[in-house]
Enzyme design. Structure first.
Site, PDB file in Angstrom:
ATOM      1  CD  GLU A 254      -2.077  -1.843   2.358  1.00 17.65           C
ATOM      2  OE1 GLU A 254      -1.282  -1.650   3.303  1.00 17.65           O
ATOM      3  OE2 GLU A 254      -2.842  -2.802   2.305  1.00 17.65           O
TER       4      GLU A 254
ATOM      5  CE1 TYR B  21       7.631   0.651  -3.441  1.00 16.16           C
ATOM      6  CE2 TYR B  21       5.572   1.848  -3.296  1.00 16.16           C
ATOM      7  CZ  TYR B  21       6.731   1.401  -2.707  1.00 16.16           C
ATOM      8  OH  TYR B  21       6.983   1.684  -1.402  1.00 16.16           O
TER       9      TYR B  21
HETATM   10  C1  LIG Z   1      10.676   5.590  -2.056  1.00 15.02           C
HETATM   11  C2  LIG Z   1      12.150   5.408  -1.692  1.00 15.02           C
HETATM   12  C3  LIG Z   1      12.300   4.131  -0.859  1.00 15.02           C
HETATM   13  C4  LIG Z   1      12.960   5.256  -2.986  1.00 15.02           C
HETATM   14  O1  LIG Z   1      14.312   4.964  -2.627  1.00 15.02           O
HETATM   15  P1  LIG Z   1      15.534   5.637  -3.414  1.00 15.02           P
HETATM   16  O2  LIG Z   1      16.784   5.043  -2.897  1.00 15.02           O
HETATM   17  O3  LIG Z   1      15.394   7.102  -3.365  1.00 15.02           O
HETATM   18  O4  LIG Z   1      15.213   5.100  -4.879  1.00 15.02           O
HETATM   19  P2  LIG Z   1      16.224   4.982  -6.120  1.00 15.02           P
HETATM   20  O5  LIG Z   1      17.302   5.978  -6.029  1.00 15.02           O
HETATM   21  O6  LIG Z   1      16.624   3.555  -6.249  1.00 15.02           O
HETATM   22  O7  LIG Z   1      15.251   5.387  -7.305  1.00 15.02           O
HETATM   23  C5  LIG Z   1      14.361   4.462  -7.857  1.00 15.02           C
HETATM   24  C6  LIG Z   1      13.219   5.160  -8.532  1.00 15.02           C
HETATM   25  O8  LIG Z   1      12.397   5.784  -7.554  1.00 15.02           O
HETATM   26  C7  LIG Z   1      11.824   6.966  -8.128  1.00 15.02           C
HETATM   27  N1  LIG Z   1      12.323   8.146  -7.388  1.00 15.02           N
HETATM   28  C8  LIG Z   1      13.316   8.180  -6.458  1.00 15.02           C
HETATM   29  N2  LIG Z   1      13.469   9.455  -6.018  1.00 15.02           N
HETATM   30  C9  LIG Z   1      12.573  10.217  -6.680  1.00 15.02           C
HETATM   31  C10 LIG Z   1      12.247  11.608  -6.660  1.00 15.02           C
HETATM   32  N3  LIG Z   1      12.897  12.456  -5.860  1.00 15.02           N
HETATM   33  N4  LIG Z   1      11.246  12.023  -7.457  1.00 15.02           N
HETATM   34  C11 LIG Z   1      10.578  11.172  -8.269  1.00 15.02           C
HETATM   35  N5  LIG Z   1      10.853   9.840  -8.343  1.00 15.02           N
HETATM   36  C12 LIG Z   1      11.831   9.379  -7.568  1.00 15.02           C
HETATM   37  C13 LIG Z   1      12.303   7.028  -9.572  1.00 15.02           C
HETATM   38  O9  LIG Z   1      11.390   6.311 -10.364  1.00 15.02           O
HETATM   39  C14 LIG Z   1      13.603   6.271  -9.465  1.00 15.02           C
HETATM   40  O10 LIG Z   1      14.015   5.750 -10.700  1.00 15.02           O
HETATM   41  P3  LIG Z   1      14.988   6.659 -11.660  1.00 15.02           P
HETATM   42  O11 LIG Z   1      16.228   6.897 -10.861  1.00 15.02           O
HETATM   43  O12 LIG Z   1      15.180   5.778 -12.842  1.00 15.02           O
HETATM   44  O13 LIG Z   1      14.257   7.920 -11.920  1.00 15.02           O
HETATM   45  C15 LIG Z   1      12.690   6.666  -0.939  1.00 15.02           C
HETATM   46  O14 LIG Z   1      12.353   7.821  -1.655  1.00 15.02           O
HETATM   47  C16 LIG Z   1      12.176   6.791   0.486  1.00 15.02           C
HETATM   48  O15 LIG Z   1      12.746   6.240   1.421  1.00 15.02           O
HETATM   49  N6  LIG Z   1      11.086   7.573   0.664  1.00 15.02           N
HETATM   50  C17 LIG Z   1      10.548   7.795   2.019  1.00 15.02           C
HETATM   51  C18 LIG Z   1       9.914   6.554   2.586  1.00 15.02           C
HETATM   52  C19 LIG Z   1       8.770   6.064   1.727  1.00 15.02           C
HETATM   53  O16 LIG Z   1       7.972   6.841   1.233  1.00 15.02           O
HETATM   54  N7  LIG Z   1       8.691   4.727   1.564  1.00 15.02           N
HETATM   55  C20 LIG Z   1       7.639   4.097   0.802  1.00 15.02           C
HETATM   56  C21 LIG Z   1       6.423   3.909   1.629  1.00 15.02           C
HETATM   57  S1  LIG Z   1       5.112   3.141   0.701  1.00 15.02           S
END
Ligand SMILES: CC(C)(COP(=O)(O)OP(=O)(O)OC[C@H]1O[C@@H](n2cnc3c(N)ncnc32)[C@H](O)[C@@H]1OP(=O)(O)O)[C@@H](O)C(=O)NCCC(=O)NCCS
Length: 148
Positions: free
Chosen positions: A105, A117
């Site tokens: 979710e 995702y």
């Molecule tokens: C969601 C989360 C886990 C992604 O982790 P991350 O290490 O930043 O992700 P990655 O660097 O591997 O990026 C993977 C993809 O995520 C998306 N993404 C990551 N940061 C983003 C940003 N600032 N804006 C838009 N998309 C983003 C993109 O699709 C990216 O792919 P791309 O690099 O080809 O554009 C991280 O942003 C996070 O911890 N967020 C806060 C906690 C959270 O919301 N968890 C999910 C709860 S459901």
């Protein structure tokens, strides 16, 4: 080099710091302890660099489904591929165990997470209206199916 390893109790303080910086309703340290000690369905991993926790993810394995409970990356290390490494690991685990699918979710407003995702083939499959207690926001239910 960033390592993806099983979550252990020693990681929990670092995890909890990330949890607090990422979520308005963070899990407590005790919640993670309980998962590791008492939940036979729990599968949790961390991304670690030189003994520092950069991020973590986990799921409950329910029959042949993986229910992802959390994935988070420390704000200083976001958008540098750590979330991708964690998700890849969960997907590899799911494939190796012949899961039917993975589900989770996500808040409607959490576009960053939805992008991650979608990149891995998750699709929107439903909505839980008013699911989040703090804001009353809807949760999008996403699934990734494996064609076993
Ligand atoms: C969601 C989360 C886990 C992604 O982790 P991350 O290490 O930043 O992700 P990655 O660097 O591997 O990026 C993977 C993809 O995520 C998306 N993404 C990551 N940061 C983003 C940003 N600032 N804006 C838009 N998309 C983003 C993109 O699709 C990216 O792919 P791309 O690099 O080809 O554009 C991280 O942003 C996070 O911890 N967020 C806060 C906690 C959270 O919301 N968890 C999910 C709860 S459901």
């Amino acid at each position: 080099m960033i390592k993806i390893i099983p979550m252990k109790e020693e990681h929990i303080p670092g995890i909890h710091e990330i949890e607090k910086s990422c979520f308005t309703i963070p899990w407590s340290k005790e919640a993670f302890e309980k998962e590791l000690r008492e939940n036979p369905l729990a599968y949790y991993i961390v991304a670690e660099l030189e003994n520092t926790v950069l991020g973590y993810a986990g799921m409950w394995v329910i029959a042949d489904e993986g229910h992802i409970t959390n994935i988070a990356v420390h704000p200083d290390f976001q958008h540098q591929g750590v979330g991708t490494l964690l998700m890849k690991h969960l997907i590899d685990e799911a494939r190796s165990k012949n899961f039917f699918g993975l589900t989770l979710e996500v808040r409607e407003s959490n576009v960053k997470a939805q992008n991650l995702y979608k990149k891995f083939g998750f699709i929107n499959e439903g909505l839980r209206k008013g699911y989040y207690q703090d804001t009353g926001e809807n949760a999008i239910i996403m699934w990734k199916y494996f064609n076993n």
